[in-house]
Design an enzyme around this catalytic site. Structure first.
Site, PDB file in Angstrom:
ATOM      1  N   ASN A  71      13.390  18.615 -14.048  1.00  0.00           N
ATOM      2  CA  ASN A  71      13.391  17.156 -13.917  1.00  0.00           C
ATOM      3  C   ASN A  71      13.351  16.733 -12.456  1.00  0.00           C
ATOM      4  OD1 ASN A  71      13.651  17.159 -16.698  1.00  0.00           O
ATOM      5  ND2 ASN A  71      15.855  16.802 -16.687  1.00  0.00           N
ATOM      6  N   ASN A 171       6.508  18.391 -15.151  1.00  0.00           N
ATOM      7  CA  ASN A 171       7.590  18.942 -15.978  1.00  0.00           C
ATOM      8  C   ASN A 171       7.962  17.966 -17.083  1.00  0.00           C
ATOM      9  OD1 ASN A 171      10.030  20.821 -16.369  1.00  0.00           O
ATOM     10  ND2 ASN A 171      11.007  18.813 -16.109  1.00  0.00           N
ATOM     11  N   GLU A 172       7.998  18.459 -18.307  1.00  0.00           N
ATOM     12  CA  GLU A 172       8.485  17.685 -19.471  1.00  0.00           C
ATOM     13  C   GLU A 172       8.041  16.220 -19.425  1.00  0.00           C
ATOM     14  OE1 GLU A 172      12.728  18.377 -20.016  1.00  0.00           O
ATOM     15  OE2 GLU A 172      12.346  20.429 -20.685  1.00  0.00           O
ATOM     16  N   GLU A 291      11.027  27.431 -19.934  1.00  0.00           N
ATOM     17  CA  GLU A 291      12.470  27.132 -19.946  1.00  0.00           C
ATOM     18  C   GLU A 291      13.012  27.549 -21.301  1.00  0.00           C
ATOM     19  OE1 GLU A 291      14.015  23.331 -18.722  1.00  0.00           O
ATOM     20  OE2 GLU A 291      12.383  23.053 -17.272  1.00  0.00           O
ATOM     21  N   GLN A 348      18.675  28.848 -16.220  1.00  0.00           N
ATOM     22  CA  GLN A 348      18.042  29.121 -14.947  1.00  0.00           C
ATOM     23  C   GLN A 348      18.560  30.457 -14.419  1.00  0.00           C
ATOM     24  OE1 GLN A 348      17.843  25.607 -12.431  1.00  0.00           O
ATOM     25  NE2 GLN A 348      17.383  24.278 -14.152  1.00  0.00           N
TER      26      GLN A 348
HETATM   27  O1  AHR Z   1      16.897  23.408 -16.951  1.00  0.00           O
HETATM   28  C1  AHR Z   1      17.547  22.178 -16.961  1.00  0.00           C
HETATM   29  C2  AHR Z   1      16.620  21.011 -17.316  1.00  0.00           C
HETATM   30  O2  AHR Z   1      16.231  21.128 -18.659  1.00  0.00           O
HETATM   31  C3  AHR Z   1      15.321  20.941 -16.569  1.00  0.00           C
HETATM   32  O3  AHR Z   1      15.430  20.262 -15.366  1.00  0.00           O
HETATM   33  C4  AHR Z   1      14.445  20.155 -17.510  1.00  0.00           C
HETATM   34  O4  AHR Z   1      13.097  20.486 -17.373  1.00  0.00           O
HETATM   35  C5  AHR Z   1      15.006  20.471 -18.878  1.00  0.00           C
HETATM   36  O5  AHR Z   1      15.217  19.329 -19.627  1.00  0.00           O
END
Ligand code: AHR
Length: 498
Positions: A71, A171-172, A291, A348
């Protein structure tokens, strides 16, 4: 109530792309500051990179690390993170409501990747920015010299280009929480135009388009179809993200959730292939599961965090044994589609929903999930083999016919080794397992590693870093080309044969 598995060297799923063992570092919480970067820490090198953390990362042999978000990237100006550190701005960071000091940026990340023995996977900002800033970033990162942005990189002390090959287009972008969220049509267009200019700057790039943020998004899988319809010619991968939790304290259901991951992967493959057929295209769009993890333990604590501070302890899930078992099942899900999932990033890597934890100024340690991730990365390279499984089953709240045995085999031809990764989902009873490797001839057992604990909720902490750790005393016995083992209740197993 035995389980049986047949493995044949000719029944291949596909070559394992080592990049499925990737991970992710976002400018979020203590992933960067206090995680991989902490000048003044007793183990830090001249660049402030924590040596204890680098050592734990090298222990996993992480082939690729996604950066800088997440994000975060949807509001990020990459230029803030390059050049003399004293002139870099501090910014309000809207995705996670923190202050970003920009002490660490692209060039530091490229140096850190070299030291960690990994490769960078960069994301560009398609939330507040677009093709212009993305092409400038590629020119800065990868163009040799003689242009404004490449010469600026040299002025910043980096004469040689970074040669970053793999890039995520935002991203997303389907998520309402995302800075600059878009409809599928809006995103498909901007991804196309961004991809074009990025590849014109560097034709060797591989690009990942954003898929749905998770299986539960109302626009899934129409999002994938619309986006790929618009950018099929310009991208190479489509992304998938998923996180699971055990909020209802129902462990049998929790462990069944990798079945949802299986169907997520299969639906995205079908959608990508539908678009290929529609385009009469030759190119297969492969999957980047960039992810995935367990994420829920820290949700309440995160709501208490003061906004607008630097590197607060966000998303610091402390993982227990059952989390490690689901992570093992999720790794098996990815391996079962090794033919199409070519990249994946456990999200992560450090402190933020991560296998590695640190104390600021103190020790670094391995969470429970470190172990299945490490085992798969170290022993799961080669060719994934179809797991023909007969297993007793159970019904859970959200899933029926859940096999107690979740397993896959990987054949490493170079080392003449076969490794079987297996989870026993049965929480109360051991599972006898017979494995028939009929086409391989005779094997000897290298080792049978087991991760188990009497307490499903047992976790590793700063005070007890080794409470949950694997042991090599699994029960597997090999006779010719058959293996007999008793998989302990709720256990992760790695059976290595030569
Ligand atoms: O990994 C944590 C968050 O999860 C990331 O920033 C986002 O892409 C997802 O919603």
């Amino acid at each position: 109530n035995k389980a049986k598995m047949v493995v044949d060297k000719d029944f291949t799923i596909g070559e394992v792309d080592k990049r499925i063992y990737g991970s992710f570092i976002e400018h979020l919480g203590r992933a960067v500051y206090g995680g991989i970067y902490e000048p003044g820490h007793s183990s830090a090198d001249e660049q402030g990179f924590r040596g204890d953390v680098l050592e734990l990362i090298r222990g996993i042999d992480v082939p690729i690390v996604r950066y800088p978000g997440g994000n975060f990237v949807s509001g990020y100006n990459w230029e803030d993170g390059v050049g003399p550190v004293e002139s870099r701005p501090s910014r309000l960071e809207l995705a996670w409501r923190t202050v970003e000091p920009n002490l660490f940026g692209l060039n530091e990340f490229a140096d850190w990747c070299r030291k960690a023995g990994t490769e960078a996977m960069m994301a560009v900002n398609l939330g507040t920015r677009g093709p212009e800033e993305a092409r400038q970033l590629v020119e800065y990162a990868n163009h040799p010299s003689g242009t404004y942005w490449s010469d600026l990189r040299a002025q910043h002390g980096y004469k040689e280009p970074h040669h970053i090959k793999t890039w995520c287009l935002g991203n997303e972008m389907d998520g309402p929480w995302q800075i600059g969220a878009k409809t599928a049509a809006e995103y498909g267009r901007i991804a196309t135009e961004t991809a074009k200019v990025m590849k014109w700057v560097d034709p060797s790039l591989e690009l990942v388009a954003c898929g749905s943020s998770n299986l539960g998004m109302p626009t899934f899988p129409e999002w994938e179809a619309t986006v790929l319809d618009l950018c099929y010619d310009h991208v190479d991968y489509i992304s998938l993200h998923t996180y699971y939790g055990n909020r209802d304290k129902d462990s049998a259901n929790f462990l069944a959730q990798s079945m949802g991951m299986d169907s997520f992967i299969n639906t995205v493959i079908s959608t990508a292939d539908y678009i290929q057929a529609k385009k009469r295209g030759k190119k297969k769009i492969n999957l980047s599961f960039d992810e995935w993890n367990v994420w829920y333990h820290s949700n309440d604590a995160d709501r208490q965090i003061e906004p607008w501070t630097v590197a607060p302890p966000q998303l610091e899930d402390i993982y227990n044994l059952e989390d490690a078992l689901l992570v093992g099942c999720m790794l098996i899900s990815i391996l079962k589609r090794a033919d199409r999932v070519k990249m994946a990033c456990i999200a992560q890597l450090v402190n933020v929903i991560a296998p590695i934890m640190t104390a600021n100024g103190g020790a670094a340690w391995k969470q429970t999930i470190y172990y299945p991730y490490m085992h798969a990365s170290i022993f799961g390279r080669g060719t994934a083999l179809v797991p023909l499984i007969h297993s007793p089953k159970y019904d859970a709240k959200d899933y029926t016919d859940v096999p107690y045995l979740e397993a896959v085999a990987v054949h490493n031809e170079e080392q003449s080794e076969v490794t079987i990764f297996a989870v026993n989902r049965n929480l109360t009873e051991s599972l006898p397992l017979d494995i028939d490797l009929r086409s391989f001839g005779s094997f000897t057992l290298i080792e049978h590693i087991v991760l188990e604990h009497d307490d499903l909720k047992a976790a590793n902490t700063l005070e007890t870093p080794d409470r949950v750790a694997p042991h090599p005393n699994g029960s597997a016995v090999v006779t010719g080309s058959t293996v007999e083992a008793l998989l302990g209740k709720a256990s992760w197993n790695v059976i290595r044969l030569k």
